[in-house]
Design an enzyme around this catalytic site. Structure first.
Site, PDB file in Angstrom:
ATOM      1  N   ASP A   1      -1.800  -9.985   1.672  1.00  0.00           N
ATOM      2  CA  ASP A   1      -1.662  -9.558   3.067  1.00  0.00           C
ATOM      3  C   ASP A   1      -2.923  -8.861   3.575  1.00  0.00           C
ATOM      4  O   ASP A   1      -2.876  -8.134   4.577  1.00  0.00           O
ATOM      5  CB  ASP A   1      -0.471  -8.591   3.203  1.00  0.00           C
ATOM      6  CG  ASP A   1       0.845  -9.337   3.397  1.00  0.00           C
ATOM      7  OD1 ASP A   1       0.819 -10.577   3.459  1.00  0.00           O
ATOM      8  OD2 ASP A   1       1.902  -8.680   3.469  1.00  0.00           O
TER       9      ASP A   1
ATOM     10  N   ASP B   1       2.704  -4.891  -9.096  1.00  0.00           N
ATOM     11  CA  ASP B   1       1.888  -4.385  -7.998  1.00  0.00           C
ATOM     12  C   ASP B   1       0.412  -4.614  -8.316  1.00  0.00           C
ATOM     13  O   ASP B   1       0.028  -4.818  -9.473  1.00  0.00           O
ATOM     14  CB  ASP B   1       2.164  -2.897  -7.768  1.00  0.00           C
ATOM     15  CG  ASP B   1       3.467  -2.677  -7.019  1.00  0.00           C
ATOM     16  OD1 ASP B   1       4.058  -3.657  -6.542  1.00  0.00           O
ATOM     17  OD2 ASP B   1       3.909  -1.503  -6.929  1.00  0.00           O
TER      18      ASP B   1
ATOM     19  N   ASP C   1      13.132  -2.138  -3.715  1.00  0.00           N
ATOM     20  CA  ASP C   1      13.474  -2.174  -5.134  1.00  0.00           C
ATOM     21  C   ASP C   1      14.860  -1.582  -5.381  1.00  0.00           C
ATOM     22  O   ASP C   1      15.700  -2.179  -6.061  1.00  0.00           O
ATOM     23  CB  ASP C   1      12.411  -1.455  -5.963  1.00  0.00           C
ATOM     24  CG  ASP C   1      11.986  -0.120  -5.348  1.00  0.00           C
ATOM     25  OD1 ASP C   1      12.604   0.305  -4.340  1.00  0.00           O
ATOM     26  OD2 ASP C   1      11.047   0.497  -5.863  1.00  0.00           O
TER      27      ASP C   1
ATOM     28  N   ASP D   1      -2.121  -2.826  -8.690  1.00  0.00           N
ATOM     29  CA  ASP D   1      -2.842  -1.949  -9.612  1.00  0.00           C
ATOM     30  C   ASP D   1      -2.221  -1.933 -11.005  1.00  0.00           C
ATOM     31  O   ASP D   1      -2.534  -1.054 -11.813  1.00  0.00           O
ATOM     32  CB  ASP D   1      -2.902  -0.530  -9.051  1.00  0.00           C
ATOM     33  CG  ASP D   1      -1.532   0.020  -8.715  1.00  0.00           C
ATOM     34  OD1 ASP D   1      -0.582  -0.775  -8.590  1.00  0.00           O
ATOM     35  OD2 ASP D   1      -1.399   1.255  -8.566  1.00  0.00           O
TER      36      ASP D   1
END
Length: 343
Positions: free
Chosen positions: A161, A220, A314, A222
C-alpha cells in the site's frame, strides 16, 4: 477590571462553598449555617444561593453511586488478580510437566510421498502487508521467500500500500529478484487504502490463486521468520482438523536498546508466556496477534474472513472463529524476529 476581578472571586468562593458542602462533613452549626444560604456581594448587590438541594442530591444519588463504583472496581480487581494467579499456575504446570503442544496435539513432520512427491504438502499462502516500509522490505520479503517449503506449494503475496514511488520500485525490484529464483511471488496493490491493513488483507484474499491455498500465514513488514517456520507450525493444522490458528511467539532484536524497549519486552513476554500459553494449554480462547500466525482457510471463511470495519482485525477475526468452536495453538518455542518501536 475591578468588577471583573470581583466576579471571579465570587465564582471561586461559590465553587469552594459548594464543594465543601458536598464532600466534607462539618459541625452541626456549620451545616445549619450552610443550609440557610450562601451569601455573596458584588458591588453592593446581594446574591443568595439555597444549597439544601445539593446536600439532598449528594446523599440520595452521588454517595450511593460512588459506593457502587468503588465496589465494582474492587470486584474487577479481585477477578483480575485471581485470573493472573491461575494463569501463572497453568504456566508452572506446563514447565514442570513439560506439557508442550506436541504432547497435547498430534504433530508429525511433513514428508514427501514416493509417488505423489510434493503433492502431500498443502498449499500455503504467505501475506506480507506493508506501507512505505523502506527500511525493512528487503528483510521481510527475503525471509518469507527463504521459508523451507516446496516452491510449487508456496505463494508469497506482498500487499504493498506504499504511496512513495521510490519505495514501490524497491518492492518491485525485490519481488523480481526472488521470482527469478523460482519463488512464486505476487505483488498486489490497491488504488486506495480503505481499511488499512485489514482492507489490504481482505483485498488480497480475492485473487483467484488464493483459492488454491489451504493455509495462510501473515507476517507484518518488520517480521522475519526462521526458514523452518512452516515445518514446525503447519503440521499442527494438517493433523488436527479442529485447530484454526497456530500462533508463534515474537522475539525482539532490539530489546536491549534502551529502558523503554526492555519494559516493552517484559510486558509482551508476559502476554505470550502467561496469557497465550495458558490459554492454549487449557484449550481456551486467546487472541491472534495480527502477525506470525498460520490460519486455516476454511476456518477464516466460516468466520466471515477479514472485516475492514475495525483496526483490531486480529482480535475481531479470532473472536468470531472462537465463537464457532475452533481451537488455537500457541507455540512458545517457535519464535519470529521483530523490532520493538523506539519512538
Amino acid at each position: 477590571m475591578t468588577t471583573f476581578l470581583k466576579s471571579l472571586i465570587f465564582l471561586q468562593d461559590s465553587c469552594l462553598a459548594f464543594l465543601s458542602l458536598m464532600f466534607h462533613r462539618g459541625s452541626s452549626e456549620d451545616a445549619a449555617e450552610a443550609l440557610k444560604k450562601l451569601e455573596a456581594s458584588i458591588n453592593g448587590a446581594r446574591i443568595s444561593i439555597d444549597t439544601t438541594w445539593t446536600r439532598e442530591f449528594r446523599s440520595l444519588f452521588i454517595v450511593p453511586l460512588f459506593k457502587c463504583l468503588v465496589a465494582f472496581c474492587l470486584i474487577i480487581s479481585l477477578l483480575v488478580f485471581i485470573e493472573g494467579i491461575y494463569m501463572n499456575l497453568v504456566v508452572l504446570y506446563v514447565k514442570v510437566f513439560e506439557r508442550k503442544p506436541e504432547k497435547v496435539y498430534r504433530w508429525e513432520p511433513m514428508q514427501e510421498d514416493i509417488e505423489l512427491g510434493h503433492e502431500t504438502y498443502p498449499m500455503v499462502l504467505v501475506q506480507i502487508p506493508m506501507y512505505n516500509e523502506k527500511e525493512v522490505l528487503q528483510l521481510s520479503i527475503g525471509a518469507a521467500c527463504r521459508l523451507i517449503w516446496p516452491l510449487d506449494r508456496l505463494i508469497v503475496q506482498v500487499l504493498d500500500d506504499s504511496t512513495d514511488q521510490t519505495i514501490k520500485e524497491l518492492v518491485n525490484t525485490e519481488c523480481a529478484k526472488w521470482e527469478s529464483k523460482g519463488v512464486n511471488i505476487k505483488c498486489e496493490r490497491r488504488d486506495n487504502r480503505n481499511g488499512y491493513k485489514a482492507g489490504a488483507l481482505k483485498e488480497g484474499m480475492k485473487h483467484n490463486y488464493v483459492k488454491l491455498c489451504n493455509y495462510v500465514v501473515i507476517f507484518d513488514a518488520d517480521f522475519q521468520p526462521e526458514p523452518d517456520y512452516l515445518q514446525h507450525s503447519v503440521p499442527f493444522l494438517v493433523h488436527n482438523p479442529e485447530v484454526a490458528l497456530v500462533q508463534a511467539r515474537w522475539r525482539f532484536m532490539n530489546a536491549n536498546k534502551c529502558l523503554m524497549t526492555r519494559m516493552q519486552e517484559m510486558s509482551l513476554n508476559y502476554h505470550f508466556m502467561a496469557e497465550q500459553e495458558s490459554g492454549s494449554t487449557r484449550h481456551a480462547f486467546f487472541s491472534f496477534n495480527g502477525t506470525a500466525g498460520v490460519w486455516r482457510m476454511a476456518a477464516m471463511e466460516e468466520a466471515g474472513g477479514w472485516h475492514d470495519r475495525t483496526t483490531v482485525e486480529d482480535m475481531d477475526l479470532a473472536v468470531r472463529a472462537g465463537l464457532l468452536g475452533w481451537k488455537f495453538v500457541f507455540l512458545n518455542d517457535l519464535t519470529v524476529l521483530d523490532f520493538i518501536p523506539t519512538y
